[in-house]
Design an enzyme around this catalytic site. Structure first.
Site, short mmCIF file in Angstrom:
data_model
loop_
_atom_site.label_atom_id
_atom_site.label_comp_id
_atom_site.label_asym_id
_atom_site.label_seq_id
_atom_site.Cartn_x
_atom_site.Cartn_y
_atom_site.Cartn_z
N ARG A 38 -44.90 27.16 25.27
CA ARG A 38 -45.45 28.31 26.00
C ARG A 38 -46.38 29.15 25.14
O ARG A 38 -47.34 29.72 25.64
CB ARG A 38 -44.31 29.19 26.55
CG ARG A 38 -43.63 28.52 27.73
CD ARG A 38 -42.46 29.31 28.25
NE ARG A 38 -42.01 28.73 29.51
CZ ARG A 38 -40.91 29.08 30.15
NH1 ARG A 38 -40.14 30.03 29.64
NH2 ARG A 38 -40.57 28.52 31.28
N LYS A 199 -30.78 21.78 47.02
CA LYS A 199 -30.41 22.48 48.25
C LYS A 199 -31.56 22.66 49.23
O LYS A 199 -32.66 23.03 48.85
CB LYS A 199 -29.88 23.87 47.90
CG LYS A 199 -28.64 23.88 47.05
CD LYS A 199 -28.12 25.32 46.93
CE LYS A 199 -27.06 25.42 45.86
NZ LYS A 199 -27.42 26.38 44.82
N GLY A 356 -40.24 23.79 36.67
CA GLY A 356 -38.81 23.50 36.76
C GLY A 356 -38.49 22.05 36.44
O GLY A 356 -39.08 21.44 35.57
N GLY A 379 -40.21 29.15 39.57
CA GLY A 379 -40.06 30.07 40.70
C GLY A 379 -41.39 30.47 41.30
O GLY A 379 -41.55 30.54 42.52
#
Length: 399
Positions: A38, A199, A356, A379
């Site tokens: 990063r 999910k 992710g 996100g």
């Protein structure tokens, strides 16, 4: 949301104090950075500002100190790493927007670089407290957001300061916004989206939004079993969200009405139980998706599904992928995710991987350099796919 935002190349930064929000939330162990990816990703923006004689004030959060001063989450180790990469000293502030930060910011010369302490040491940061936003803004003349990973958060250092300063994007955010913005607003077709992960509930709005935009939607991972149940199949001990079965039926009906191909697994890899430990040995077999035994759990897509999904990707011109196809942390259950990554790598389409787990999978499997764009924000990229406005992008000036 308007994705056509000004970047650092659209303004004059020479001689100006520039507050630059980066994503230095790096993993550490025993006070040592274990991956500086990063920090390296932020360097083109930092170097541009230095080369154009800006007085550079960097800021970021690290970890979750929750408004408390935690020495183990200090950004001092980040300042040291940036110094090494830049080949010049990075001045470290002892606070976020207090007396030390103000004094050091006031003394900066053109081309100097300083780093503020962890923004989340301040209680007001995550509350987007106007007082903290004002204090941060008082340090600088211009705000640059280069932290896409936190662009979905309305915090003082990601969005609040833009109420008080002219705000533009750095190169990382510019790349995210231009590539993902184009894919969602004006994609080359056929446009294929691949969704995985555990999910259905995490991706409800993403599925709904993408059905308005794509030509083909592929669904794998744990969320596929609720769709299979909605088709009337028994799914054994597989992950199932019974409260979302009607929703899945609605989405399949919506896809049909819109002429969108919705592809589900046609075969799955099953085992008696979830692997424990997650990467431990496990005995598996492959069954058709409509023949999952009552005592088995689906944990990856099978070979026929891999071939079906890969063939849909092969003909695409734009592909967006978010979420693994199975429990990819286990080598036995990673085949579906590897096949998906391989299909994107082999494709001549514009390929975009949401952050992710799917980004981690592409990097671990060595496909990263064959993907057009791997998002730096999990996100944030999900909310992008949902069609939501991201506060850290919305606050930037339009071109």
């Amino acid at each position: 949301m308007n994705y056509n935002k000004k970047s650092i190349e659209d303004i004059d930064v020479s001689g100006k104090r520039v507050l630059c929000r980066c994503d230095f939330n790096v993993p550490t162990k025993n006070g040592v950075i274990t991956s500086d990816k990063r920090i390296v990703a932020a360097m083109p923006t930092i170097r541009y500002l230095v080369d154009h004689n800006a007085k550079v004030i960097l800021c970021s959060h690290m970890g979750k100190p929750k408004g408390e001063w935690k020495p183990e989450l200090s950004l001092k180790i980040v300042a040291k790493r940036i110094s090494e990469l830049l080949g010049k000293e990075v001045i470290m502030a002892a606070d976020v927007a207090g007396e030390d930060a103000k004094a050091k910011a006031a003394q900066l010369q053109d081309g100097d670089v300083m780093l503020l302490e962890n923004t989340r040491f301040e209680k007001g940061e995550t509350k987007n407290d106007p007082e903290l936003s004002k204090a941060l803004a008082s340090l600088a003349d211009i705000f640059v957001n280069d932290a896409f990973g936190t662009a979905h958060r309305a915090h003082s250092s990601t969005a609040g300061v833009a109420d008080y300063l002219p705000a533009v994007s750095g190169f990382l955010v510019q790349k995210e916004v231009s590539i993902m913005g184009k894919a969602l607003t004006n994609p080359e077709r056929p446009f294929v989206a691949v969704l995985g992960g555990a999910k259905v509930s995490d991706k409800l709005n993403v599925i709904n939004n993408l059905l308005e935009k794509v030509d083909t939607l592929i669904i794998g991972g744990g969320m596929a079993y609720t769709f299979l149940a909605a088709k009337g199949y028994a799914v054994g001990k597989s992950l199932l969200d019974e409260s979302k079965i009607d929703y899945c039926k609605e989405m399949m009906a919506k896809a049909e009405a819109k002429g969108v191909k919705l592809l589900l697994p046609v075969d799955v890899v099953v085992a008696d139980t979830f692997p424990d430990p997650i990467d431990g040995p496990i005995e598996v077999s492959t069954v058709d998706a409509d023949a999952i035994p009552a005592d088995k759990e689906g944990l990856d897509i099978g070979e026929k599904s891999c071939a079906l999904f890969a063939s849909a990707v092969k003909d695409a011109k734009t592909v967006v992928w978010n979420g693994p196809m199975g429990v990819f942390e286990n080598p036995t259950l990673a085949k579906g995710t590897i096949a998906m990554a391989q299909a994107l790598a082999d494709s001549s389409a514009t390929t975009i991987v949401g952050g992710g787990d799917s980004a981690a999978a592409c990097e671990q499997l060595g496909f990263a350099d064959k993907i057009t764009h791997i998002s730096t924000g999990g996100g944030a990229s999900l909310e992008f796919l949902e069609g939501l406005e991201l506060p850290g992008i919305a606050c930037l000036e339009d071109k």
